[in-house]
Design a protein around this motif. Structure first.
Motif, PDB file in Angstrom:
ATOM      1  N   PRO B  73      37.740  44.480  28.361  1.00 37.20           N
ATOM      2  CA  PRO B  73      38.400  43.794  29.477  1.00 37.20           C
ATOM      3  C   PRO B  73      39.553  42.922  28.972  1.00 37.20           C
ATOM      4  O   PRO B  73      39.499  42.401  27.849  1.00 37.20           O
ATOM      5  CB  PRO B  73      37.280  42.938  30.073  1.00 37.20           C
ATOM      6  N   SER B 129      31.299  53.336  35.229  1.00 33.27           N
ATOM      7  CA  SER B 129      31.432  52.510  34.020  1.00 33.27           C
ATOM      8  C   SER B 129      30.480  53.009  32.942  1.00 33.27           C
ATOM      9  O   SER B 129      29.515  53.701  33.214  1.00 33.27           O
ATOM     10  CB  SER B 129      31.093  51.048  34.333  1.00 33.27           C
ATOM     11  N   ASP B 230      34.373  48.245  37.927  1.00 33.01           N
ATOM     12  CA  ASP B 230      33.733  47.227  37.087  1.00 33.01           C
ATOM     13  C   ASP B 230      34.198  45.804  37.433  1.00 33.01           C
ATOM     14  O   ASP B 230      35.391  45.487  37.344  1.00 33.01           O
ATOM     15  CB  ASP B 230      34.045  47.523  35.616  1.00 33.01           C
ATOM     16  N   MET B 233      36.036  43.740  34.452  1.00 29.71           N
ATOM     17  CA  MET B 233      37.388  44.227  34.225  1.00 29.71           C
ATOM     18  C   MET B 233      38.342  43.692  35.289  1.00 29.71           C
ATOM     19  O   MET B 233      39.430  43.202  34.984  1.00 29.71           O
ATOM     20  CB  MET B 233      37.400  45.764  34.259  1.00 29.71           C
ATOM     21  N   ASP B 236      39.170  39.896  35.283  1.00 34.38           N
ATOM     22  CA  ASP B 236      40.165  39.589  34.249  1.00 34.38           C
ATOM     23  C   ASP B 236      41.576  40.021  34.659  1.00 34.38           C
ATOM     24  O   ASP B 236      42.552  39.334  34.346  1.00 34.38           O
ATOM     25  CB  ASP B 236      39.781  40.286  32.935  1.00 34.38           C
TER      26      ASP B 236
END
Lengths: 302, 302
Positions: B73, B129, B230, B233, B236
């Motif tokens: 990430p 994922s 996800d 991810m 971020d």
């Protein structure tokens, strides 16, 4: 028992032509008549032999029917119903496939005997339009919501439900206003948002349209599919289901503002909490057969 | 000419494991090493023989590499880069697959020799994922955007570009800040909106979650796929690309307000005009091979 033996489909676009093809495939002894307001569509329907007879007017299409299904945009229902009312056989049942049920129920009951009106909505479709876009399996495993009027004859309702089961649909009965709220969330709001974001992306200064197209696989392309749906159909949906759509839109906007604030203030925990909640719904949709289990909708990667 | 012969993949989720599988398939002579921060993921990677060697630390994974690709990430890039910096061979090139490039470029250049850093972003993925979700053909026909630093060695950039071409991607070079604006539109905003609407639908009074799931084929289900991505991810991404996302979100909100107003006042012409403009973009995306030409993403209907 065959629910109907002479079906007339008014409006031969994606849904109407799919109904016709599904009747051909799953109820092959039914006599099928069709009509579309567009001469070009009628010509195509004749060329591809979509139905047994293509009639040049809605009235001429229904004279012999025991089921008439109106597959026209929601805003055209009232006019079409008025056009065919005088030619409708006394025992014919009239149904439709419109995405808003309160407005359609009112429109049909105003000009037709309400006991013979049974509104319905098969929750199925693609982004494509026209008589050549339809296919027989469109309704298989999808839900068809039947929303009878208070006056609808109960045997008529049962026959319309059986008709949809024969085409492969699961049937649910619902009050028209509840239908309109449910579909505002599951269909109308998603379409409005998809149309909006595709429009937004079309109109940026520093990012070109060519870049938006090239790099659309990051998520944007999913929205363009829905935003390629028929503009007349969707204009009518938003005009006819105004209250429920505005209510859902208000809730959506509040939730979006909350996430916007979390981004502005760098609140990673708030973002994570929201993003972690949504996988379960996806899983349920796949588990209940309402979407493909394969990753990326089963798109091919080769 | 083989661009690299010893590739180390740090982070073995969907993208990292797809890179590993694609290297195995398209560059079969390359020696592959992998590492993931999660012991469970490392165990899975060993079991399915994803790479030649699974290392227990990022540092141990890179000692022999000529290319290191960080597939973690965006918010974890700085820490991972710091972890492996001391063990990095003097001639090794470091790249990544992060969805935001300005933040990642700064993070990597702070702890690694900037001439050996070549950030990149393959615009591809699915909603799934983990190390078992990846597949070798994920990048075929998709774009990989390479965003060199001012200091990046030009031969290093050329080798990274050749690496992605070998995995089947088309390569485009871009400045990091321009990348971040383009992806804010084509990927980050669509994800934010999808997460929002799926959350909104999860939290309604009069419409139950069970109804939302059952009748999701009206459009909603398309959004749930993206919203199943996800959560770490995506948290971020929004923290790292804040300015560009907030700008695009502002434009989107203005456009949505305009459509809301058109619905409230029953302005059918304004709605039709907006809805009729968006089909062309869909057509271009399909024409350029960035989505399936088949209706409904090619979903099966039987």
């Amino acid at each position: 028992m065959l629910p109907f033996s002479r079906v007339s489909v008014i409006g031969l676009g994606l849904i109407g032509s799919s109904v016709a093809r599904a009747v051909r495939q799953y109820l092959p002894t039914v006599r099928l008549t069709g009509h579309d307001a567009s001469a070009a569509v009628r010509e195509t329907a004749r060329r591809i032999e979509l139905v047994d007879d293509v009639a040049d007017s809605a009235a001429a299409a229904v004279t012999d029917a025991d089921l008439v299904i109106l597959c026209v945009p929601v805003g055209a229902m009232a006019a079409v119903a008025a056009e065919l009312a005088d030619e409708l056989p006394a025992d014919a049942i009239v149904s439709d496939v419109g995405s808003c049920k309160t407005a359609v129920a009112q429109a049909l009951a105003a000009v037709l005997p309400p006991e013979r009106v049974v509104p319905a909505h098969p929750v199925a479709g693609t982004e494509q339009s026209g008589p050549e876009a339809g296919f027989a399996s469109l309704f298989r495993g999808r839900w068809c919501i039947v929303t009878p009027l208070a006056e609808s004859d109960s045997l008529a309702v049962a026959r319309v439900e059986e008709f949809w089961r024969r085409l492969g649909a699961d049937v649910e009965r619902m009050a028209p206003d509840h239908h309109d709220r449910v579909l505002a969330v599951t269909s109308h709001l998603p379409h409005l948002i998809a149309y909006t974001i595709v429009g937004t992306a079309d109109d940026l200064g520093q990012v070109t349209e060519s870049e938006v197209i090239k790099f659309s696989a990051g998520g944007f392309r999913d929205f363009t599919r829905i935003a390629a749906s028929d503009p007349v159909m969707w204009r009518d949906v938003f005009l006819a289901n105004k209250e429920a759509v505005l209510e859902m839109l208000q809730r959506f906007s509040e939730d979006l503002s909350q996430l916007q604030r979390a981004i502005r203030w760098g609140d990673g925990d708030a973002l994570y909490d929201r993003f972690a909640r949504t996988r379960a719904i996806r899983r349920s949709i796949v588990d209940q057969g309402q979407d493909d289990a394969a990753a990326d909708f089963g798109r091919r990667h080769d």
